[in-house]
Design an enzyme around this catalytic site. Structure first.
Site, mmCIF file in Angstrom:
data_model
loop_
_atom_site.group_PDB
_atom_site.id
_atom_site.type_symbol
_atom_site.label_atom_id
_atom_site.label_comp_id
_atom_site.label_asym_id
_atom_site.label_seq_id
_atom_site.Cartn_x
_atom_site.Cartn_y
_atom_site.Cartn_z
ATOM 1 N N GLY A 545 0.663 -1.135 -0.025
ATOM 2 C CA GLY A 545 0.212 -0.036 0.024
ATOM 3 C C GLY A 545 0.989 1.134 -0.003
ATOM 4 O O GLY A 545 2.060 1.182 -0.038
ATOM 5 N N GLY A 546 0.191 2.317 -0.005
ATOM 6 C CA GLY A 546 0.992 3.581 0.155
ATOM 7 C C GLY A 546 2.100 3.579 1.295
ATOM 8 O O GLY A 546 2.800 4.653 1.496
ATOM 9 N N LYS A 564 2.999 -4.688 8.772
ATOM 10 C CA LYS A 564 3.017 -3.584 7.701
ATOM 11 C C LYS A 564 4.497 -3.025 7.956
ATOM 12 O O LYS A 564 4.981 -2.448 9.123
ATOM 13 C CB LYS A 564 2.119 -2.691 7.902
ATOM 14 C CG LYS A 564 2.091 -1.635 7.049
ATOM 15 C CD LYS A 564 0.633 -0.710 7.315
ATOM 16 C CE LYS A 564 -0.517 -1.459 6.744
ATOM 17 N NZ LYS A 564 -0.511 -1.362 5.254
ATOM 18 N N ASP A 661 -8.516 6.674 3.840
ATOM 19 C CA ASP A 661 -7.914 5.799 2.631
ATOM 20 C C ASP A 661 -8.736 4.608 2.848
ATOM 21 O O ASP A 661 -8.442 3.553 2.619
ATOM 22 C CB ASP A 661 -6.639 5.493 2.801
ATOM 23 C CG ASP A 661 -6.086 4.806 1.487
ATOM 24 O OD1 ASP A 661 -6.786 5.209 0.316
ATOM 25 O OD2 ASP A 661 -4.983 4.332 1.207
#
Ligand SMILES: *[C@@H]1O[C@H](CO)[C@@H](O)[C@H](O)[C@H]1NC(C)=O
Ligand SMILES: *[C@@H]1O[C@H](CO)[C@@H](O)[C@H](O)[C@H]1NC(C)=O
Ligand SMILES: *[C@@H]1O[C@H](CO)[C@@H](O)[C@H](O)[C@H]1NC(C)=O
Ligand SMILES: *[C@@H]1O[C@H](CO)[C@@H](O)[C@H](O)[C@H]1NC(C)=O
Ligand SMILES: *[C@@H]1O[C@H](CO)[C@@H](O)[C@H](O)[C@H]1NC(C)=O
Ligand SMILES: *[C@@H]1O[C@H](CO)[C@@H](O)[C@H](O)[C@H]1NC(C)=O
Ligand SMILES: *[C@@H]1O[C@H](CO)[C@@H](O)[C@H](O)[C@H]1NC(C)=O
Ligand SMILES: *[C@@H]1O[C@H](CO)[C@@H](O)[C@H](O)[C@H]1NC(C)=O
Ligand SMILES: *[C@@H]1O[C@H](CO)[C@@H](O)[C@H](O)[C@H]1NC(C)=O
Length: 852
Positions: A545-546, A564, A661
């Site tokens: 992801g970003g 993450k 998001d």
């Protein structure tokens, strides 16, 4: 139906013809006799017949047909064996009872009276589930069931059987062990539901309680918080009519059974593996499972070397001597008595929350269905005998009833995972003392080591040294007043680098150590994370992801996690980061992915989340094959779940969080397809913590971004609402907002949905794979479309708050306003940005785009 009618027609004139070939059905004119005649279920799964475990006494039983170890799952006449052969089973045409007769034609067993009148065509059929069902007219329909063996379990619970109480039918279903392997008569050990307070299942030996599952809190049995598996789905139904536990098996052809064992005093689950029964789990598992082991107000901690008893905060051992000898059964007493005792001054008491514990035994607790948690607190304060309270149904939220313990708190045990907040009542002075102690607690004594930090540069240092050693279990140890140096990092993690880690960690010292004190969040050692993820190997990467890539991993203790690894771009310093993580960790909701901990090392930042087996929602709704698995009801549940999660973030949590998001790939699905929002709160780490603001950095994904956010960088809760609206339309249609392009009409998904709505064809938006079957509730679909269109309105102030969205979605009677034309973010061509990321164009998170 034909199968059962046939013998009836052919044999109508005969008296009691024995069955010659194997069938699954017994009619009123047939019988089964001796050891050679049996019924076999249609799919050859179960067999019914007579058996003699000790060679002398004969019983009617059901066992698995096709396995070599004969495993009896049900016995009809366990208390009254047939002593003279041949034993005979008949279905009496006169009163519709199943009868077991002995060699003298004496009735040794008769089934309970049928619950409806039976005709001459009645049949008893053995189903592939193992249920022997008496059909009053032979049709086999649900309406014709007049008696079934599943209502009278013996020692085994098969998939689909219920354990509990049916108040309407007046049936109590429990399982009681065989007295011994050769004697099916009821032993002393029983597993059963005890009602009163919250539903709770007990393993008893005679009247003595051996073990309890812990109270049902609407979501889990709180004594088995780790009990979830892909292969088994269990369910507890709790309603005024009936309360029971049941389970089903996800894997076809897997055989599994739950039994009680007399000798071991256990409830055990077996699964069939390679032709033999394998013990999948059993309870009680360890001494801490023993019922009320640590007495009133004590709790057991089984995660250490040997299980031990501790007192709840604010309590001390009743008998210190006994306690030191590891007999905790006397329990604990208050250090300071409650204010209400003498002066009846309620405000002199307060509450201390414990959240990782099996709930106290709740059969004598009182459930108040109407009270919110706050009202419960007041009720507890104003009632002198109240000891604790908690939400009664966590799946219904904190506003759907609560439970009050006006009795001693028994049978608590500590877990390493969150269970539920329980508010323990203490004198305010105790609360103050506990708070002060928590704040004051000095850094634990450090082992003296040479704090030499080798000067290794850049990436090398990063990979070889461990910064944040914080240990999963430290919090618990400290609660017990032990100091415990960091355990050695997991072996096999990074080999040569180990000495470095040990030293570097000391150098990092107080900042981290003090962090551990107040953060209720484990900090993981880099070594542990590297070991878990195979050093961030590409094969373990599950997403990008970003904010950075995501890896799956398995911790040393077997727990699966998603890691993450945050990108370093515009990253905060360690202290700010820690604060943010702390905050995120406090956000807990059924529809949010749970943060398990973090790891900080140099400028690496990693977040560890619970791992979701079903991945993200986009892998379902946008996938040709998998989208078929999501029927309307599931999709509706997912919509509602996401809405609830978002409502919690926006309105119910202590910190109002704007997600910024929200999109299909940020909605993860657990094994039960319960949606969990991920990535919330991370936006804050990249700067900005206000709930409405102008930002120079736009974080979000085109297609989900509200016009005001995409164009002007204004974000607010209402921009999340917009993203939610887009997501709902995607879930309904199975099409991506950004992939969708209705060529003839030159419309994107939002405009297309709006057009269909205006034309009164809103229900046609539904994903065609659901082909309008009977299971689709079209008014629900329409309501969802309408709410979604409200959410994507161009003016933020016209979009509903998430709480109203939830209400409109969940309630058939809610009035839903007529939507206006959606606001669509059209002004910007974004293709450059996306291709530069090199990921699929539709799921890229844009993280740092300067707004104009
Ligand atoms: C039952 O089966 C056994 C062995 O197959 C046989 O010896 C016996 O005669 C049979 N009994 C009846 C009543 O058919
Ligand atoms: C019965 O067992 C055999 C051997 O284990 C297996 O090949 C066969 O498929 C099974 N039949 C059924 C109906 O399960
Ligand atoms: C039992 O009943 C059957 C059928 O009614 C009959 O043929 C048989 O003689 C009876 N046996 C005894 C021992 O009475
Ligand atoms: C069952 O039969 C009895 C007597 O014949 C009759 O009174 C009753 O209504 C019947 N019940 C049902 C459900 O048909
Ligand atoms: C189990 O259920 C049976 C049938 O309802 C009942 O007779 C028995 O007493 C129960 N056993 C226990 C221990 O409650
Ligand atoms: C109750 O206790 C609080 C704090 O301990 C005190 O301020 C208050 O005056 C007391 N009220 C009564 C009625 O005693
Ligand atoms: C619950 O209440 C019943 C009836 O008052 C009592 O017999 C029993 O001991 C209580 N159980 C516990 C665990 O307090
Ligand atoms: C608990 O809450 C869920 C979700 O709102 C609801 O479906 C369920 O009926 C509730 N259970 C009870 C016993 O109130
Ligand atoms: C206190 O609470 C208990 C349990 O909720 C209840 O049984 C009792 O009646 C209450 N007492 C008073 C005085 O309200």
């Amino acid at each position: 139906m034909r199968a059962c009618a046939l013998p009836l027609v052919l044999l109508a004139t005969a008296a009691f013809f024995p069955l010659s070939t194997s069938t699954d059905t017994l009619g009123t004119s047939a019988s089964i006799a001796g050891n050679n005649q049996t019924l076999v279920s249609a799919g050859d799964v179960f067999q019914l017949g007579f058996f003699s475990p000790d060679g002398a006494r004969t019983y009617l039983g059901i066992w698995y047909y096709n396995i070599t170890v004969r495993t009896i799952v049900w016995v009809a006449n366990r208390q009254s064996p047939v002593l003279s052969s041949p034993a005979v089973l008949r279905l009496s045409g006169a009163d519709g009872r199943l009868l077991v007769l002995d060699g003298q034609n004496g009735t040794v067993w008769a089934s309970a009276a049928p619950t409806r009148n039976v005709t001459a065509g009645a049949t008893a059929r053995l189903l592939d589930s193992g249920n022997l069902v008496l059909s009053s007219d032979g049709s086999g329909s649900d309406q014709s069931v007049a008696w079934q063996s599943f209502d009278y379990p013996t020692d085994t619970l098969l998939p689909g059987m219920k354990l509990g109480v049916d108040a309407r039918a007046g049936i109590t279903r429990n399982i009681t062990a065989w007295r011994s392997a050769s004697d099916p008569s009821p032993g002393d050990v029983t597993f059963k539901l005890i009602t009163g307070g919250l539903p709770q299942f007990f393993l008893l030996r005679g009247k003595a309680r051996l073990y309890t599952s812990g109270p049902w809190n609407g979501e889990i049995l709180t004594g088995v918080p780790y009990l979830s598996s892909n292969d088994f789905t269990f369910r507890v139904v709790w309603s005024p009519d009936e309360t029971y536990y049941t389970y089903s098996i996800g894997v076809d052809a897997l055989l599994s059974r739950l039994v009680v064992d007399e000798a071991a005093g256990q409830v055990q689950r077996f699964v069939m593996l390679n032709g033999g029964w394998s013990n999948f789990w059993y309870y009680p598992t360890d001494p801490c499972d023993t019922y009320a082991k640590c007495g009133p107000f004590g709790y057991c901690d089984g995660t250490g070397q040997s299980p031990a008893c501790f007192c709840l905060p604010g309590f001390e051992p009743r008998s210190p001597q006994q306690w030191n000898l590891r007999d905790g059964s006397a329990g604990c007493v208050r250090r300071t008595s409650l204010g209400c005792g003498g002066g009846a001054n309620a405000s002199s008491d307060g509450f201390w929350v414990v959240d990782q514990m099996k709930l106290p035994e709740a059969t004598n607790a009182t459930v108040y269905a109407g009270l919110t948690l706050e009202q419960c607190r007041q009720a507890c304060l104003s009632n002198c005998s109240c000891r604790a309270y908690a939400a009664a149904n966590v799946s219904g939220g904190v506003d759907r009833g609560c439970v009050i313990w006006a009795v001693d708190l028994l049978d608590m045990r500590l877990y390493t995972t969150d269970v539920e907040d329980v508010y323990i009542r203490l004198a305010q002075s105790e609360i103050d003392a506990l708070n002060a102690a928590a704040n004051r607690r000095a850094p634990s004594k450090r082992v003296v080591v040479i704090a030499v930090v080798a000067t290794v540069t850049g990436v090398l240092l990063l990979l070889l040294s461990a910064g944040c050693c914080c240990v999963w279990r430290r919090k618990r140890r400290e609660r017990h007043g032990e100091t415990d140096p960091c355990p050695a990092p997991p072996s096999g993690g990074g080999d040569d680098a180990l000495p470095f880690r040990a030293r570097k960690q000391q150098a990092l010292d107080e900042d981290w150590r003090s962090a551990e004190k107040d953060v209720d969040l484990p900090l993981f050692d880099l070594a542990a994370v590297l070991a878990a993820t195979g050093s961030f190997s590409a094969s373990n990467k599950i997403g990008e992801g970003g904010f950075g890539p995501v890896y799956m991993g398995k911790l040393e203790d077997g727990q699966e996690v998603a890691v993450k690894r945050l990108s370093r771009r515009s990253m905060q310093g360690a202290v700010e980061f820690k604060n943010e993580v702390k905050l995120i960790a406090k956000l807990q909701h059924r529809n949010l992915v749970r943060l398990l901990g973090c790891c900080i090392d140099e400028d690496e930042r990693m977040l560890l989340y619970e791992y979701m087996h079903n991945q993200s929602l986009d892998t379902f709704i946008f996938d040709e094959g998998k989208r078929r698995l999501l029927g309307w009801q599931k999709r509706f549940d997912i919509i509602l779940g996401v809405a609830r999660g978002l409502q919690y973030l926006h309105e119910d949590s202590r910190f109002r969080i704007v997600h910024r998001d929200l999109k299909a790939s940020n909605v993860l699905l657990d094994t039960n397809m319960v949606p969990k929002i991920s990535d919330f709160g991370i936006a804050r780490m990249f700067g900005g913590d206000q709930t409405t603001a102008y930002t120079l950095k736009v974080i979000g994904t085109y297609g989900y971004m509200s016009p005001e956010y995409a164009m002007d960088g204004v974000f607010s809760m209402k921009s999340d609402v917009y993203s939610f609206g887009v997501l709902v339309l995607e879930i309904i249609t199975g099409k991506r907002n950004r992939g969708f392009y209705e060529e003839e009409l030159d419309l994107n998904l939002l405009r297309y949905a709006w057009m269909m709505w205006k034309e009164g064809r809103g229900a046609d938006l539904l994903d065609p794979v659901m082909d309008g079957g009977g299971s689709v509730n079209h008014s629900e679909v329409l309501r969802c479309v309408q709410v979604a269109l409200l959410c994507v309105e161009v003016l933020p102030r016209n979009r509903p708050l998430m709480s109203s969205a939830v209400m409109m979605l969940a309630s058939e009677n809610a009035t839903v306003a007529e939507p206006n034309e959606p606001g669509v973010n059209v002004g910007k061509n974004t293709s450059d940005t996306e291709s530069s990321h090199g990921f699929t164009a539709n799921s890229v998170t844009i993280t740092a785009i300067d707004a104009r």
